[in-house]
Design a protein around this motif. Structure first.
Motif, short mmCIF file in Angstrom:
data_model
loop_
_atom_site.label_atom_id
_atom_site.label_comp_id
_atom_site.label_asym_id
_atom_site.label_seq_id
_atom_site.Cartn_x
_atom_site.Cartn_y
_atom_site.Cartn_z
N VAL A 247 43.26 37.81 52.56
CA VAL A 247 43.79 36.77 53.43
C VAL A 247 44.97 36.05 52.78
N LEU A 248 44.92 35.86 51.47
CA LEU A 248 45.99 35.16 50.76
C LEU A 248 47.16 36.07 50.40
N GLY A 249 47.04 37.36 50.72
CA GLY A 249 48.11 38.29 50.42
C GLY A 249 48.20 38.69 48.96
N GLN A 250 47.07 38.56 48.23
CA GLN A 250 47.03 38.93 46.83
C GLN A 250 46.36 40.29 46.65
N PRO A 251 46.64 40.98 45.54
CA PRO A 251 45.98 42.26 45.28
C PRO A 251 44.47 42.08 45.12
N LEU A 252 43.69 43.04 45.59
CA LEU A 252 42.25 43.04 45.39
C LEU A 252 41.99 43.48 43.96
N THR A 253 41.25 42.68 43.19
CA THR A 253 41.04 42.96 41.77
C THR A 253 39.73 43.70 41.55
N VAL A 254 39.83 44.99 41.30
CA VAL A 254 38.68 45.85 41.05
C VAL A 254 38.42 45.90 39.55
N TYR A 255 37.17 45.63 39.13
CA TYR A 255 36.83 45.71 37.72
C TYR A 255 36.64 47.18 37.32
N GLY A 256 37.40 47.63 36.33
CA GLY A 256 37.27 49.00 35.86
C GLY A 256 37.72 50.00 36.91
N THR A 257 37.03 51.14 36.96
CA THR A 257 37.39 52.19 37.92
C THR A 257 36.92 51.87 39.33
N GLY A 258 35.94 50.96 39.43
CA GLY A 258 35.39 50.63 40.75
C GLY A 258 34.29 51.58 41.18
N GLY A 259 33.76 52.35 40.24
CA GLY A 259 32.70 53.30 40.59
C GLY A 259 31.31 52.68 40.60
N GLN A 260 31.20 51.40 40.22
CA GLN A 260 29.90 50.72 40.21
C GLN A 260 29.40 50.60 41.66
N THR A 261 28.20 51.11 41.93
CA THR A 261 27.67 51.15 43.29
C THR A 261 26.47 50.22 43.41
N LEU A 319 41.36 45.85 37.00
CA LEU A 319 41.31 45.01 35.80
C LEU A 319 40.29 45.59 34.82
N GLU A 320 40.41 45.18 33.55
CA GLU A 320 39.38 45.54 32.58
C GLU A 320 38.06 44.93 33.02
N ASN A 321 36.99 45.71 32.96
CA ASN A 321 35.68 45.22 33.40
C ASN A 321 35.08 44.30 32.34
N PRO A 322 34.80 43.03 32.68
CA PRO A 322 34.21 42.11 31.70
C PRO A 322 32.73 42.36 31.47
N ARG A 323 32.11 43.19 32.31
CA ARG A 323 30.68 43.45 32.21
C ARG A 323 30.42 44.72 31.42
N VAL A 324 29.20 44.89 30.97
CA VAL A 324 28.76 46.15 30.35
C VAL A 324 27.91 46.87 31.38
N GLU A 325 28.47 47.91 32.00
CA GLU A 325 27.78 48.65 33.04
C GLU A 325 28.40 50.04 33.14
N GLN A 326 27.65 50.97 33.69
CA GLN A 326 28.16 52.32 33.83
C GLN A 326 29.29 52.34 34.86
N LYS A 371 39.93 30.04 39.72
CA LYS A 371 38.48 30.17 39.57
C LYS A 371 37.98 31.57 39.91
N MET A 372 38.84 32.42 40.47
CA MET A 372 38.42 33.78 40.78
C MET A 372 38.62 34.72 39.60
N LEU A 373 39.33 34.27 38.56
CA LEU A 373 39.58 35.12 37.40
C LEU A 373 38.34 35.19 36.52
N PRO A 374 37.96 36.39 36.03
CA PRO A 374 36.75 36.51 35.20
C PRO A 374 36.91 35.81 33.87
N THR A 375 35.93 34.99 33.53
CA THR A 375 35.94 34.24 32.27
C THR A 375 34.73 34.55 31.39
#
Length: 383
Positions: A247-261, A319-326, A371-375
């Protein structure tokens, strides 16, 4: 039935209480307002402004003609829990009253300890209160699909038939949670199963997927009845973030490859799942598990779906994934129990167009982009 909803001021607890009340149940809510305090701590707010509980309850009585008693207190206060059960005398207790964010539990030691203590001890107090006051009470508790993790085998509904060295047994499905929050839910499930097996209690564990949407047939009846819409990096969901970014016209920020289901469901399906569980209680001594989800998507698929449904150009960034997940994994979840009880699921693609994009458009002036940026990062920063 008389139903007490714990966490009844929250994102899901409030619309669930309205739904149960609207369906003819005598409903009360209980909350300690911790969720509102997390907003103060983090310096964030719901995208959609929400009223205080007193105003909400009064508005519901005005709109529906139905009273909804409100109990203010903490599940860590055992005397308060016992007194509330004795006073309201519920037939069922719906338990949403826990710290619910994985990132919040991973901020640091203090937040991890708080999450586990708050969630596990609060539920233990509740289990003892039910057993000592009225063991006929049916406990319907919000669990999470995150208890299972992402195993390389099909995820059954709570239980697994195992054959080992020529012998067979039925046991709780192995758990591999991905945060201290999800681990607290595993402890809850084990404590509930123990209480059912040893004390003869009756309990339903709703292992819920990620919930999306902000409107139910009850919340739209008056602006004072709306529920939360969280979008920040700690309590918000990836889908809410994507919708706002589109809605704001910004890129959608996918963590890592985006394969997390992950499994997902509409908020209208959430409240209906709880109703179905309440009206079809588990047997005495039964620990019943429902996998509460209707569709599954990878993060990449979610971004693509938002892009397809949004009436305008959308860019997708990684983006780089801040979480530890497959980053890529097998994910096949059995979720037939609630459908067999009568659940008729909504579809994400419809909800995006019908309500989510319009809600964000109407409230985009309240967005704090920072506030949407991963911290919060899963790995210990000292390592």
């Amino acid at each position: 039935m008389r139903v007490l909803v714990l966490g009844g001021d929250g994102y899901l607890g409030w619309p669930t209480a309205l739904h149960l009340s609207d369906c003819g149940h005598e409903t009360a809510v209980l909350d300690n307002f911790a969720r509102r305090k997390y907003d103060e701590e983090l310096g964030v707010q719901s995208l959609v402004a929400i009223e205080d509980l007193e105003t909400r309850v009064a508005a519901w009585e005005e709109v529906s003609g139905k009273k909804m008693p409100a109990y203010v207190g903490d599940l860590l206060d055992a005397d308060f829990v016992y007194d509330t059960l004795r006073e309201f005398q519920p037939d069922a207790v719906v338990h949403f009253g826990e710290q619910r964010a994985a990132p919040y539990s991973m901020i640091d030691r203090e937040h991890a300890v708080y999450t586990q203590h708050n969630n596990v001890i609060g539920t233990l107090n509740l289990l003892y209160a039910i057993q000592e006051i009225n063991p006929e009470i049916h406990l319907v508790k919000l669990g999470t699909m995150g208890e299972y993790g992402t195993p390389n085998i099909d995820i059954e509904e709570g239980w697994l038939e195992v054959e080992h060295n020529g012998r067979k047994d039925r046991m709780l499905y192995p758990k591999k949670p991905g945060s201290f929050y999800h681990l607290s839910k595993v402890h809850d499930s084990h404590n509930m199963e123990f209480a059912c097996r040893i004390w003869g209690m009756r309990a339903t564990d709703l292992n819920q997927g990620i919930v999306y949407g902000q409107q139910t047939p009850q919340t739209v009846r008056d602006p004072r009845l709306v529920t939360r819409f969280d979008y920040d990096a700690v309590f918000g969901t990836v889908l809410n973030r994507f919708v706002i970014q589109a809605v704001l016209g910004q890129p959608l920020t996918v963590y890592g490859t985006g394969g997390q289901t992950r499994g997902m469901l509409d908020i209208r399906d959430t409240v209906e799942c709880v109703r179905l569980a309440v009206e079809h209680p588990a047997d005495r001594g039964e620990f019943r598990v429902f996998n509460q989800m209707t569709e599954s998507f990878s993060v990449k698929q979610l971004a693509e779906l938002v892009s397809e449904c949004f009436p305008g150009p959308v860019q997708i960034d990684h983006l780089e994934n801040p979480r530890v997940e497959q980053p890529e994994h097998y994910y096949n979840v059995k979720h037939t129990g609630l459908v067999e009880l009568g659940l008729k699921p909504h579809l994400l693609s419809d909800t995006l167009i019908e309500s989510m994009f319009p809600i964000v458009e109407d409230n985009k002036h309240r967005v704090d982009i920072e506030k949407m940026l991963p911290t919060v990062r899963w790995k210990n920063p000292k390592n």
